[in-house]
Design an enzyme around this catalytic site. Sequence first.
Site, PDB file in Angstrom:
ATOM      1  N   LYS A 115      20.267  12.676 114.340  1.00  0.00           N
ATOM      2  CA  LYS A 115      18.863  12.502 113.990  1.00  0.00           C
ATOM      3  C   LYS A 115      18.703  11.108 113.389  1.00  0.00           C
ATOM      4  O   LYS A 115      19.565  10.655 112.617  1.00  0.00           O
ATOM      5  CB  LYS A 115      18.478  13.577 112.977  1.00  0.00           C
ATOM      6  CG  LYS A 115      17.031  13.612 112.536  1.00  0.00           C
ATOM      7  CD  LYS A 115      16.831  14.785 111.583  1.00  0.00           C
ATOM      8  CE  LYS A 115      15.401  14.942 111.115  1.00  0.00           C
ATOM      9  NZ  LYS A 115      15.259  16.125 110.221  1.00  0.00           N
ATOM     10  N   SER A 193      11.954  19.171 111.894  1.00  0.00           N
ATOM     11  CA  SER A 193      11.821  17.756 112.223  1.00  0.00           C
ATOM     12  C   SER A 193      12.982  17.212 113.041  1.00  0.00           C
ATOM     13  O   SER A 193      12.919  16.098 113.552  1.00  0.00           O
ATOM     14  CB  SER A 193      11.674  16.930 110.937  1.00  0.00           C
ATOM     15  OG  SER A 193      12.815  17.049 110.107  1.00  0.00           O
ATOM     16  N   SER A 217      14.043  22.338 109.069  1.00  0.00           N
ATOM     17  CA  SER A 217      14.067  21.257 110.052  1.00  0.00           C
ATOM     18  C   SER A 217      15.279  21.250 110.970  1.00  0.00           C
ATOM     19  O   SER A 217      15.296  20.532 111.966  1.00  0.00           O
ATOM     20  CB  SER A 217      13.962  19.902 109.350  1.00  0.00           C
ATOM     21  OG  SER A 217      12.706  19.779 108.728  1.00  0.00           O
TER      22      SER A 217
END
Length: 532
Positions: A115, A193, A217
């Site tokens: 990420k 996310s 997330s």
Amino acid sequence: MLNSLRIAFLFLLMLAVVVPASIIAEGSSPAKKTFVIEETTIEDIQKALASGQLTSEALVNLYLKRIGEIDKAGPHLNSIITVNPHALETAIALDKERKTKGPRGPLHGVPVILKDNYDTADIPTTGGSASLKDTLPVKDAFMVKKLRDAGAIILAKGNLDEWAHGGAAGGGYSSLGGQTLNPYKLNRGPSGSSSGPGAAVAANLAAVGMGTDTLGSIRGPVASNALVGIKPTLGLTSRSGIIPFSLTFDVGGPMTRSVADAAIVLGVVAGADPDDPATYQSIGKSYKDYTPFLKKNGLKGARIGVLRNYFGANPEVDQSVNAAIKDMQKQGAVIVDSLKIPQDLIDVSGKIYSTISDLEFKWQLEDYFKTRGNALPFKTLSDIISDAEKNNLPLNANVLGRLETAEAAGGLQDPYYQATLKYGPESFRRVIDQLLKDNDLDAVVFPTSGCTAQPLPGVNDASYKCGQAPGSSNLASLSGYPSISVPTGFGSDGLPISISFLSEAFSEPILIKLAYSYEQATHHRKPPKFLK
């Protein structure tokens, strides 16, 4: 730097296109020796590398080719922000090392997608913000260093909800990366996310993804992409070198296609970090290897509680999770049903979370900016908001609103924040501990997400059904306790459904055992077909 990275990526793709979709060892039988990257595991990769059937260089080329065909063309998943221009160079060096010294461990030569809030000294780290485009950190995040030391190849940085703040419907939008699509149905979101690693690993663009979780997330994207995700105990994994959202809740963990792969990665990244004092509590409670807890009969005799607060938003999700509970019972688990979290605690969970996270983001982001050195042109959250407004950056309106709310928050000595910080998370821990103790439970289970993946902004999809039910992510987040999510099947809309296991602090060995036993008895994971 951006132009040079694009040129490097195009060059890598040119190299990749000459590599076939599978690798066949010279003089071998294709029926027995063909290596296919789709749905491959870490164990599969290591066997192929050890036998000489595959090299890490060839594996990286295969993934680069697939990124070019699926992420940048074809269905245009748009899950990747930056491809590492050094990935092939690293793979070649690791191949040579394997020949001369042997492998460092199970991740030697295995490609990983991070990420894009994990610091990488050789690749820009942006948090999805166009304001941070092309900016390089001073050093790798602690977990990134552990991955590299274990021989993992950082293949790319994945897209995310900007600053890890949920904003656009369906998740997966940032001003720098644009909109990531769900590989199972392209008009749905991948959830956030950690949307980029989730969609990418689901689409077989890498073997492993690394996400972060503040309020679901990791768990949201793995549920929406038929993956396994571990949200670790707060303090089991380091946060240093990760763009913070709220360090009271932030954790980082693996996103993979199997429980075994998640267990392997967790063993590599877990452990105490001098730059993150919260990890000191993991000393004596963490493991360098979680694979001994992969027990096929792990459900036999286990006592599993069912939290019914989190059912009711979607009948198909409920049906799938209830079927999973019956499957656990068939494997020998004792099911303790109809348990509930007190409603008054659920009612205040949103206020606890927002009070802590909004205020912490402002000040912790400022602390993080200091670690980036003088090259970073921003020092405060106010600077970021001003830059977005000055340059008319395409921020999602909800994200901009959350940034402005955080900027207006008080200082860390605010009495209401301090009281919430003291009593809020402890209230969740007390309730969960009491529930586990009173019912003699190994873990509790519930739907990871009450509904399947949400349609993208502006999409009207009549197949999407989602009613009202509390979100389950606050249980693990507000308590700091671990949770692991595993697929249970698919809805009639073709979207994945998952179940979560949760237990007390540092109970990852128990959760891995239970999740693995369920996974091996059911095998619900299926690759996407990229349906429109």
